[in-house]
Design an enzyme around this catalytic site. Sequence first.
Site, PDB file in Angstrom:
ATOM      1  N   GLY A  52      28.685 -50.873 -27.152  1.00 36.66           N
ATOM      2  CA  GLY A  52      27.547 -50.583 -26.591  1.00 36.66           C
ATOM      3  C   GLY A  52      27.232 -49.193 -26.347  1.00 36.66           C
ATOM      4  N   GLY A  53      26.694 -48.709 -24.984  1.00 34.80           N
ATOM      5  CA  GLY A  53      26.445 -47.416 -24.811  1.00 34.80           C
ATOM      6  C   GLY A  53      27.686 -46.489 -25.063  1.00 34.80           C
TER       7      GLY A  53
ATOM      8  N   GLY B 265      16.557 -28.613 -59.052  1.00 27.82           N
ATOM      9  CA  GLY B 265      16.180 -28.642 -57.391  1.00 27.82           C
ATOM     10  C   GLY B 265      17.289 -28.494 -56.326  1.00 27.82           C
ATOM     11  N   ALA B 266      18.527 -28.584 -57.275  1.00 31.04           N
ATOM     12  CA  ALA B 266      19.846 -28.548 -56.425  1.00 31.04           C
ATOM     13  C   ALA B 266      19.991 -26.927 -56.222  1.00 31.04           C
ATOM     14  CB  ALA B 266      21.031 -29.042 -56.969  1.00 31.04           C
TER      15      ALA B 266
HETATM   16  C1  HXC Z   1      32.875 -55.201 -17.702  1.00 27.69           C
HETATM   17  C2  HXC Z   1      34.528 -55.132 -19.423  1.00 27.69           C
HETATM   18  C3  HXC Z   1      33.585 -54.815 -20.253  1.00 27.69           C
HETATM   19  C4  HXC Z   1      32.416 -54.568 -19.708  1.00 27.69           C
HETATM   20  C5  HXC Z   1      35.532 -55.135 -21.141  1.00 27.69           C
HETATM   21  N1  HXC Z   1      35.729 -55.565 -19.733  1.00 27.69           N
HETATM   22  N2  HXC Z   1      34.424 -54.872 -21.411  1.00 27.69           N
HETATM   23  N3  HXC Z   1      34.099 -55.474 -17.968  1.00 27.69           N
HETATM   24  N4  HXC Z   1      31.941 -54.879 -18.682  1.00 27.69           N
HETATM   25  N5  HXC Z   1      31.392 -54.265 -20.836  1.00 27.69           N
HETATM   26  C6  HXC Z   1      37.015 -55.745 -19.068  1.00 27.69           C
HETATM   27  C7  HXC Z   1      37.459 -57.182 -19.556  1.00 27.69           C
HETATM   28  O1  HXC Z   1      36.721 -58.290 -18.672  1.00 27.69           O
HETATM   29  C8  HXC Z   1      38.823 -57.189 -19.136  1.00 27.69           C
HETATM   30  O2  HXC Z   1      38.753 -57.241 -17.707  1.00 27.69           O
HETATM   31  C9  HXC Z   1      39.273 -55.734 -19.572  1.00 27.69           C
HETATM   32  O3  HXC Z   1      37.925 -54.909 -19.694  1.00 27.69           O
HETATM   33  C10 HXC Z   1      39.717 -55.563 -20.905  1.00 27.69           C
HETATM   34  O4  HXC Z   1      39.106 -56.380 -21.752  1.00 27.69           O
HETATM   35  P1  HXC Z   1      39.421 -57.310 -23.171  1.00 27.69           P
HETATM   36  O5  HXC Z   1      38.279 -57.818 -23.502  1.00 27.69           O
HETATM   37  O6  HXC Z   1      40.736 -58.044 -22.492  1.00 27.69           O
HETATM   38  O7  HXC Z   1      40.178 -56.242 -24.151  1.00 27.69           O
HETATM   39  P2  HXC Z   1      40.054 -56.470 -25.424  1.00 27.69           P
HETATM   40  O8  HXC Z   1      40.555 -57.639 -26.101  1.00 27.69           O
HETATM   41  O9  HXC Z   1      40.937 -55.174 -26.009  1.00 27.69           O
HETATM   42  O10 HXC Z   1      38.709 -56.220 -25.909  1.00 27.69           O
HETATM   43  C11 HXC Z   1      37.878 -54.773 -25.533  1.00 27.69           C
HETATM   44  C12 HXC Z   1      36.223 -55.164 -26.087  1.00 27.69           C
HETATM   45  C13 HXC Z   1      35.747 -56.297 -25.450  1.00 27.69           C
HETATM   46  C14 HXC Z   1      36.352 -55.341 -27.398  1.00 27.69           C
HETATM   47  C15 HXC Z   1      35.673 -53.846 -25.747  1.00 27.69           C
HETATM   48  O11 HXC Z   1      36.200 -56.312 -23.943  1.00 27.69           O
HETATM   49  C16 HXC Z   1      34.362 -56.287 -25.433  1.00 27.69           C
HETATM   50  O12 HXC Z   1      33.973 -56.921 -26.651  1.00 27.69           O
HETATM   51  N6  HXC Z   1      33.735 -56.174 -24.295  1.00 27.69           N
HETATM   52  C17 HXC Z   1      32.322 -56.125 -24.309  1.00 27.69           C
HETATM   53  C18 HXC Z   1      31.771 -55.095 -25.344  1.00 27.69           C
HETATM   54  C19 HXC Z   1      30.175 -55.145 -25.232  1.00 27.69           C
HETATM   55  O13 HXC Z   1      29.614 -56.005 -26.057  1.00 27.69           O
HETATM   56  N7  HXC Z   1      29.883 -54.224 -24.594  1.00 27.69           N
HETATM   57  C20 HXC Z   1      28.232 -53.998 -24.611  1.00 27.69           C
HETATM   58  C21 HXC Z   1      27.853 -53.903 -23.197  1.00 27.69           C
HETATM   59  S1  HXC Z   1      26.314 -53.678 -23.360  1.00 27.69           S
HETATM   60  P3  HXC Z   1      40.345 -57.855 -17.249  1.00 27.69           P
HETATM   61  O14 HXC Z   1      39.991 -57.939 -15.775  1.00 27.69           O
HETATM   62  O15 HXC Z   1      40.548 -59.545 -17.584  1.00 27.69           O
HETATM   63  O16 HXC Z   1      41.485 -56.912 -17.352  1.00 27.69           O
HETATM   64  C22 HXC Z   1      25.975 -52.068 -23.480  1.00 27.69           C
HETATM   65  C23 HXC Z   1      24.318 -51.555 -23.233  1.00 27.69           C
HETATM   66  C24 HXC Z   1      24.264 -50.243 -23.287  1.00 27.69           C
HETATM   67  O17 HXC Z   1      26.664 -51.253 -23.368  1.00 27.69           O
HETATM   68  C25 HXC Z   1      23.077 -49.859 -24.261  1.00 27.69           C
HETATM   69  C26 HXC Z   1      22.658 -48.432 -23.779  1.00 27.69           C
HETATM   70  C27 HXC Z   1      21.528 -48.099 -24.746  1.00 27.69           C
END
Ligand code: HXC
Length: 495
Positions: free
Chosen positions: A165-166, A391-392
Amino acid sequence: MHGKHALENYQKQMEQIQAEEEIKKDKQRHKGKYSARERVEMLLDPDSWTEFQQFASGSLSDKTLVNDGVIIGVGTIDGRKVCVFSQDFTVAGGSLGEIHAKKISWLMDLAADMNVPLIGLNDSGGARIQEGISALEGYGQIFERNVKYSGVIPQISVILGPCAGGAVYSPALTDFVLMVEKSSQMFITGPKVVKAMSGVAIEAEALGGAYMHASQSGNAHLTAISEEEAFKKVRKLIALWTPQTHHIKAPQKTSLINLLPAHHKKSYDMHTVISSIIDEDSFLEIHEKFARNLIVGFARLNGRCIGIVANNPKVMAGCIDLDASDKCARFIRFCDAFEHPILVLEDVSGFMPGLQQEQAGLIRHGAKIIYAFAEASVPKITVIIRKAYGGAFVALNSKAIGADFVYAWPGSEVSVMGPEGAAAILYSDQSQKSKEEKMNEYRDQFADSRHAAQKALIDEIIHPDDTRKRLIMSFSLIQSKKRSILKKKHGNMPL
Ligand code: HXC
């Protein structure tokens, strides 16, 4: 509370941070990674780290999020000040909440005020889902600063875990992204979200691993096989930008005369030319695995940092394609923004012909090279090693678009098009001559660089073995070059 009690309380809090540090190390070690603080220590000069806002924290349900998942501070690399933030994956996956964003934004402002590079150590799941739109707002504030300070301070992103994401858009706005092989990924949405949305199961590494981003998408400028190597590379990058006045080592003496293959179509590796010109072992290649037909990177020449752009005849005959255009233009613009002189080593037959390249926008992408060279006001020198056609020739830092000096090696060719095409048109009625004879005639009559030298499009034809000496002298002549720039808000570069 004040006096002794306050101090005791403070010490207790500090001890708790210390104790938690051990747990964090263990958790990260489990994933083959280092903790946020360990990383900072590995990156910086020993004992140079000063941390800020250690007590700023967030909360999730009833849980306190220590540091809100990021530590920020100032330190030095080779004695040069840098600002660093380091995200802590053990705190809600390093996700970005309101305080987390506030800390990073404050540090970015500080880096700009101090006029020092900003280094982000990223290990984050992106916007903290529980904080919703406050987290989005936080990213907006960071992006705004990424852009505001672009060209003001160098910004480097090191990706050290699964960033989503961000957490990938901000690095994408910075100057250099470094990824660690097999332990870091970048994606807009992670595998779990992809599965939930589309039902497609995909491995994190395939979706956004270092190899993919370094060789295909071009999002990663540098890769490392371990966190240790990643920090070494960042240190080298920062160190290269600082001029060196002692311990300057010339390259090992090897004559360049026999470097070019006897036949003009045979390939050779331009890296050999680079290393025989620059200070010994000083090259750091950027985008090494991406668009390998063009080489870019930083090196030292007589102790001073220069940016190098070079065609590599070893890959796709050094032709310029879409990715090479983007790679080249972005690198030139960094060099120009931060006053690094540019050296072009040229051996190019042209832009890549073909339907696929045209459909994908080679004109639009190739135009970026012309724009970037013409716009750059730093010292710019070209050496034509073997050939520069069409051109290059114009696009790659010709005198017409602003090169300060253009040199050529003896026997190199500069012409409006390659001998194959030109000879077929010019000597079509001379059927008694073989194709090879016609091409040789064209070479001699029109393409040899001495014709370009006669028209003063080349400032000198130089002996290959004099290249380093000539370049050191030439760059020193134009070291304090000043070009007035037309006043405008900004140009409209083709994108
Ligand atoms: C809150 C999060 C989180 C998030 C991970 N965690 N991502 N908590 N918000 N975005 C937390 C999990 O709940 C977990 O908590 C701990 O972090 C570790 O995550 P896991 O999933 O167990 O780890 P892993 O298997 O290594 O996977 C990591 C990951 C996955 C690939 C990053 O967590 C994931 O896909 N997260 C979501 C990613 C995503 O799609 N983000 C987009 C957000 S929207 P616990 O308590 O269980 O340890 C965004 C928009 C911004 O960012 C746009 C701006 C323009």
